[in-house]
Design a protein around this motif. Structure first.
Motif, PDB file in Angstrom:
ATOM      1  N   HIS A   1     -37.294  90.260 -82.358  1.00 23.22           N
ATOM      2  CA  HIS A   1     -38.529  89.654 -82.854  1.00 23.22           C
ATOM      3  C   HIS A   1     -38.895  88.439 -82.001  1.00 23.22           C
ATOM      4  O   HIS A   1     -40.061  88.226 -81.664  1.00 23.22           O
ATOM      5  N   GLY A   2     -37.881  87.633 -81.638  1.00 18.05           N
ATOM      6  CA  GLY A   2     -38.115  86.439 -80.818  1.00 18.05           C
ATOM      7  C   GLY A   2     -38.624  86.786 -79.435  1.00 18.05           C
ATOM      8  O   GLY A   2     -39.541  86.138 -78.915  1.00 18.05           O
TER       9      GLY A   2
ATOM     10  N   SER B   1     -43.972  88.036 -72.394  1.00 14.21           N
ATOM     11  CA  SER B   1     -43.273  88.419 -71.168  1.00 14.21           C
ATOM     12  C   SER B   1     -42.935  87.186 -70.332  1.00 14.21           C
ATOM     13  O   SER B   1     -43.560  86.137 -70.461  1.00 14.21           O
ATOM     14  N   ARG B   2     -41.925  87.339 -69.519  1.00 17.00           N
ATOM     15  CA  ARG B   2     -41.432  86.304 -68.600  1.00 17.00           C
ATOM     16  C   ARG B   2     -40.970  85.044 -69.336  1.00 17.00           C
ATOM     17  O   ARG B   2     -41.130  83.932 -68.868  1.00 17.00           O
ATOM     18  N   ALA B   3     -40.364  85.225 -70.504  1.00 21.74           N
ATOM     19  CA  ALA B   3     -39.837  84.094 -71.273  1.00 21.74           C
ATOM     20  C   ALA B   3     -38.385  83.850 -70.887  1.00 21.74           C
ATOM     21  O   ALA B   3     -37.628  84.787 -70.645  1.00 21.74           O
ATOM     22  N   THR B   4     -37.983  82.601 -70.835  1.00 22.61           N
ATOM     23  CA  THR B   4     -36.589  82.268 -70.569  1.00 22.61           C
ATOM     24  C   THR B   4     -35.808  82.344 -71.876  1.00 22.61           C
ATOM     25  O   THR B   4     -36.400  82.423 -72.959  1.00 22.61           O
ATOM     26  N   ALA B   5     -34.490  82.289 -71.780  1.00 23.61           N
ATOM     27  CA  ALA B   5     -33.661  82.300 -72.990  1.00 23.61           C
ATOM     28  C   ALA B   5     -33.981  81.084 -73.855  1.00 23.61           C
ATOM     29  O   ALA B   5     -34.006  81.173 -75.086  1.00 23.61           O
ATOM     30  N   LEU B   6     -34.269  79.959 -73.218  1.00 25.89           N
ATOM     31  CA  LEU B   6     -34.632  78.750 -73.956  1.00 25.89           C
ATOM     32  C   LEU B   6     -35.967  78.929 -74.686  1.00 25.89           C
ATOM     33  O   LEU B   6     -36.119  78.511 -75.837  1.00 25.89           O
ATOM     34  N   ASP B   7     -36.941  79.575 -74.035  1.00 24.77           N
ATOM     35  CA  ASP B   7     -38.222  79.859 -74.690  1.00 24.77           C
ATOM     36  C   ASP B   7     -38.025  80.753 -75.913  1.00 24.77           C
ATOM     37  O   ASP B   7     -38.631  80.531 -76.958  1.00 24.77           O
ATOM     38  N   ILE B   8     -37.168  81.767 -75.753  1.00 23.37           N
ATOM     39  CA  ILE B   8     -36.903  82.698 -76.862  1.00 23.37           C
ATOM     40  C   ILE B   8     -36.228  81.951 -78.011  1.00 23.37           C
ATOM     41  O   ILE B   8     -36.578  82.130 -79.173  1.00 23.37           O
ATOM     42  N   TRP B   9     -35.287  81.067 -77.679  1.00 23.99           N
ATOM     43  CA  TRP B   9     -34.594  80.276 -78.694  1.00 23.99           C
ATOM     44  C   TRP B   9     -35.580  79.387 -79.456  1.00 23.99           C
ATOM     45  O   TRP B   9     -35.564  79.323 -80.688  1.00 23.99           O
ATOM     46  N   LYS B  10     -36.464  78.709 -78.723  1.00 21.17           N
ATOM     47  CA  LYS B  10     -37.458  77.841 -79.370  1.00 21.17           C
ATOM     48  C   LYS B  10     -38.407  78.663 -80.243  1.00 21.17           C
ATOM     49  O   LYS B  10     -38.812  78.217 -81.313  1.00 21.17           O
ATOM     50  N   THR B  11     -38.751  79.863 -79.787  1.00 24.14           N
ATOM     51  CA  THR B  11     -39.607  80.744 -80.577  1.00 24.14           C
ATOM     52  C   THR B  11     -38.924  81.129 -81.881  1.00 24.14           C
ATOM     53  O   THR B  11     -39.538  81.113 -82.946  1.00 24.14           O
ATOM     54  N   ILE B  12     -37.628  81.476 -81.786  1.00 30.91           N
ATOM     55  CA  ILE B  12     -36.874  81.866 -82.989  1.00 30.91           C
ATOM     56  C   ILE B  12     -36.760  80.696 -83.959  1.00 30.91           C
ATOM     57  O   ILE B  12     -36.896  80.876 -85.173  1.00 30.91           O
ATOM     58  N   ILE B  13     -36.561  79.489 -83.441  1.00 28.11           N
ATOM     59  CA  ILE B  13     -36.494  78.306 -84.313  1.00 28.11           C
ATOM     60  C   ILE B  13     -37.786  78.172 -85.108  1.00 28.11           C
ATOM     61  O   ILE B  13     -37.773  77.868 -86.307  1.00 28.11           O
ATOM     62  N   GLY B  14     -38.921  78.422 -84.458  1.00 29.25           N
ATOM     63  CA  GLY B  14     -40.199  78.338 -85.147  1.00 29.25           C
ATOM     64  C   GLY B  14     -40.468  79.500 -86.087  1.00 29.25           C
ATOM     65  O   GLY B  14     -41.336  79.413 -86.954  1.00 29.25           O
ATOM     66  N   MET B  15     -39.731  80.592 -85.921  1.00 25.00           N
ATOM     67  CA  MET B  15     -39.963  81.791 -86.730  1.00 25.00           C
ATOM     68  C   MET B  15     -39.215  81.786 -88.047  1.00 25.00           C
ATOM     69  O   MET B  15     -39.696  82.326 -89.037  1.00 25.00           O
ATOM     70  N   VAL B  16     -38.008  81.232 -88.063  1.00 22.46           N
ATOM     71  CA  VAL B  16     -37.148  81.369 -89.238  1.00 22.46           C
ATOM     72  C   VAL B  16     -37.211  80.137 -90.118  1.00 22.46           C
ATOM     73  O   VAL B  16     -37.545  79.047 -89.665  1.00 22.46           O
ATOM     74  N   GLU B  17     -36.864  80.334 -91.375  1.00 24.15           N
ATOM     75  CA  GLU B  17     -36.915  79.252 -92.350  1.00 24.15           C
ATOM     76  C   GLU B  17     -35.591  78.515 -92.479  1.00 24.15           C
ATOM     77  O   GLU B  17     -35.535  77.468 -93.089  1.00 24.15           O
ATOM     78  N   SER B  18     -34.519  79.071 -91.949  1.00 20.03           N
ATOM     79  CA  SER B  18     -33.224  78.399 -92.031  1.00 20.03           C
ATOM     80  C   SER B  18     -32.624  78.312 -90.629  1.00 20.03           C
ATOM     81  O   SER B  18     -33.363  78.180 -89.667  1.00 20.03           O
TER      82      SER B  18
ATOM     83  N   SER C   1     -31.106  79.026 -86.991  1.00 23.11           N
ATOM     84  CA  SER C   1     -31.344  80.028 -85.949  1.00 23.11           C
ATOM     85  C   SER C   1     -30.058  80.189 -85.144  1.00 23.11           C
ATOM     86  O   SER C   1     -29.202  79.312 -85.143  1.00 23.11           O
ATOM     87  N   PRO C   2     -29.896  81.320 -84.440  1.00 24.77           N
ATOM     88  CA  PRO C   2     -28.700  81.496 -83.621  1.00 24.77           C
ATOM     89  C   PRO C   2     -28.680  80.475 -82.483  1.00 24.77           C
ATOM     90  O   PRO C   2     -29.736  80.005 -82.053  1.00 24.77           O
ATOM     91  N   ASN C   3     -27.483  80.142 -82.008  1.00 26.38           N
ATOM     92  CA  ASN C   3     -27.412  79.184 -80.910  1.00 26.38           C
ATOM     93  C   ASN C   3     -27.783  79.863 -79.588  1.00 26.38           C
ATOM     94  O   ASN C   3     -27.829  81.086 -79.493  1.00 26.38           O
ATOM     95  N   ILE C   4     -28.014  79.079 -78.572  1.00 25.77           N
ATOM     96  CA  ILE C   4     -28.513  79.583 -77.293  1.00 25.77           C
ATOM     97  C   ILE C   4     -27.497  80.511 -76.615  1.00 25.77           C
ATOM     98  O   ILE C   4     -27.885  81.497 -75.988  1.00 25.77           O
ATOM     99  N   ALA C   5     -26.211  80.216 -76.747  1.00 30.67           N
ATOM    100  CA  ALA C   5     -25.185  81.070 -76.131  1.00 30.67           C
ATOM    101  C   ALA C   5     -25.170  82.456 -76.777  1.00 30.67           C
ATOM    102  O   ALA C   5     -25.031  83.473 -76.091  1.00 30.67           O
ATOM    103  N   SER C   6     -25.346  82.499 -78.082  1.00 32.47           N
ATOM    104  CA  SER C   6     -25.391  83.770 -78.795  1.00 32.47           C
ATOM    105  C   SER C   6     -26.620  84.579 -78.372  1.00 32.47           C
ATOM    106  O   SER C   6     -26.555  85.797 -78.206  1.00 32.47           O
ATOM    107  N   ILE C   7     -27.739  83.894 -78.189  1.00 32.48           N
ATOM    108  CA  ILE C   7     -28.948  84.568 -77.726  1.00 32.48           C
ATOM    109  C   ILE C   7     -28.735  85.130 -76.331  1.00 32.48           C
ATOM    110  O   ILE C   7     -29.116  86.260 -76.033  1.00 32.48           O
ATOM    111  N   GLN C   8     -28.093  84.363 -75.459  1.00 31.96           N
ATOM    112  CA  GLN C   8     -27.841  84.822 -74.088  1.00 31.96           C
ATOM    113  C   GLN C   8     -26.942  86.061 -74.081  1.00 31.96           C
ATOM    114  O   GLN C   8     -27.196  86.998 -73.328  1.00 31.96           O
ATOM    115  N   ARG C   9     -25.909  86.082 -74.916  1.00 29.60           N
ATOM    116  CA  ARG C   9     -25.030  87.266 -74.988  1.00 29.60           C
ATOM    117  C   ARG C   9     -25.815  88.491 -75.460  1.00 29.60           C
ATOM    118  O   ARG C   9     -25.672  89.578 -74.918  1.00 29.60           O
TER     119      ARG C   9
END
Length: 189
Positions: A75-76, A82-99, A101-109
Motif C-alpha cells: 500500500h505504501g 514511482s521512483r520513491a526511495t525507501a525513506l519516501d515509502i516509510w514516510k508515506t506509511i507513517i502518514g497512512m496508518v493510525e498507530s 509503522s514498521p521501521n525503515i530496516a524492515s521496509i528495506q528487507r
C-alpha cells in the motif's frame, strides 16, 4: 544503598514503562511493539482493490506468504508513486496508518523480497540512491510454441501451469516475454 546502584535501579524500573519485575517476567514477544496491519490504514489511503487483488494473486503464484506487513508496504509503495526511495515509502506509511509503522530496516528487507520476486523495480540514480517503482503486471496471454526441429512443425501449448512457471522464471530475471519458443530435437530410434 550505593549511589550507582540506586541510579541503575531507577533506570531498570523505568525500562520501557515496565517495573523491573514485570520486565524480567514478561516474555519478549509480549513487550515488542506491534506493527500496524492493513486494518489500521486511514480511509482514502489504501491502494485500489484491483491492485490489491493482483498483488495477492501474484504472491500466490510466486509462493510468497501474504502478511499484513507486506500488504501494508505494498500500500505504501502504491501511494508513494514511482521512483520513491525507501525513506519516501516509510514516510508515506507513517502518514497512512493510525498507530505504529514498521521501521525503515524492515521496509528495506521487504522491498528486497518484493524485488527478488519481480513485484517492484529498483533503479540506482547518479546519487547512488535506490528508487523503487511497481513492476508492470505481465500479460497473462503469451504463446508457448514447441517447434519440431526436423519437421519445423509448431505446436501451441495451452497449459497454464507451464505458462506460469515460465513467467515466474523470467520475472526473477526481470525480463518481459512476448513469445516463448521451445525447440524439440527428435532422435531416430
Amino acid at each position: 544503598m550505593h549511589p550507582t546502584r540506586n541510579r541503575l535501579s531507577r533506570r531498570l524500573s523505568n525500562f520501557r514503562g515496565f517495573s523491573l519485575m514485570e520486565t524480567l517476567l514478561t516474555p519478549n514477544h509480549q513487550r515488542r511493539r506491534h506493527v500496524s496491519g492493513t486494518a489500521q490504514i486511514r480511509p482514502g489511503k489504501r491502494a485500489s482493490q484491483t491492485a490489491i487483488r493482483q498483488f495477492e494473486s501474484r504472491c500466490r503464484e510466486s509462493g510468497i506468504k501474504i502478511t499484513d506487513h507486506r500488504s501494508l508496504i505494498f500500500h505504501g509503495i502504491f501511494q508513494a508513486g514511482s521512483r520513491a526511495t525507501a525513506l519516501d515509502i516509510w514516510k508515506t506509511i507513517i502518514g497512512m496508518v493510525e498507530s505504529h509503522s514498521p521501521n525503515i530496516a524492515s521496509i528495506q528487507r521487504t522491498l528486497n523480497i518484493l524485488l527478488q520476486h519481480g513485484f517492484i523495480w529498483r533503479e540506482v540514480g547518479e546519487d547512488r540512491i535506490f528508487r523503487y517503482s511497481l513492476a508492470e503486471i505481465p500479460q497473462s496471454e503469451f504463446p508457448v510454441l514447441f517447434v519440431n526441429q526436423k519437421t519445423k512443425k509448431e505446436i501451441t501449448s495451452k497449459n497454464e501451469n507451464l505458462k506460469n512457471e515460465i513467467r515466474k522464471f523470467f520475472q526473477t530475471k526481470n525480463i518481459d516475454i512476448n513469445v516463448v519458443s521451445i525447440t524439440i530435437i527428435c532422435t531416430d530410434s
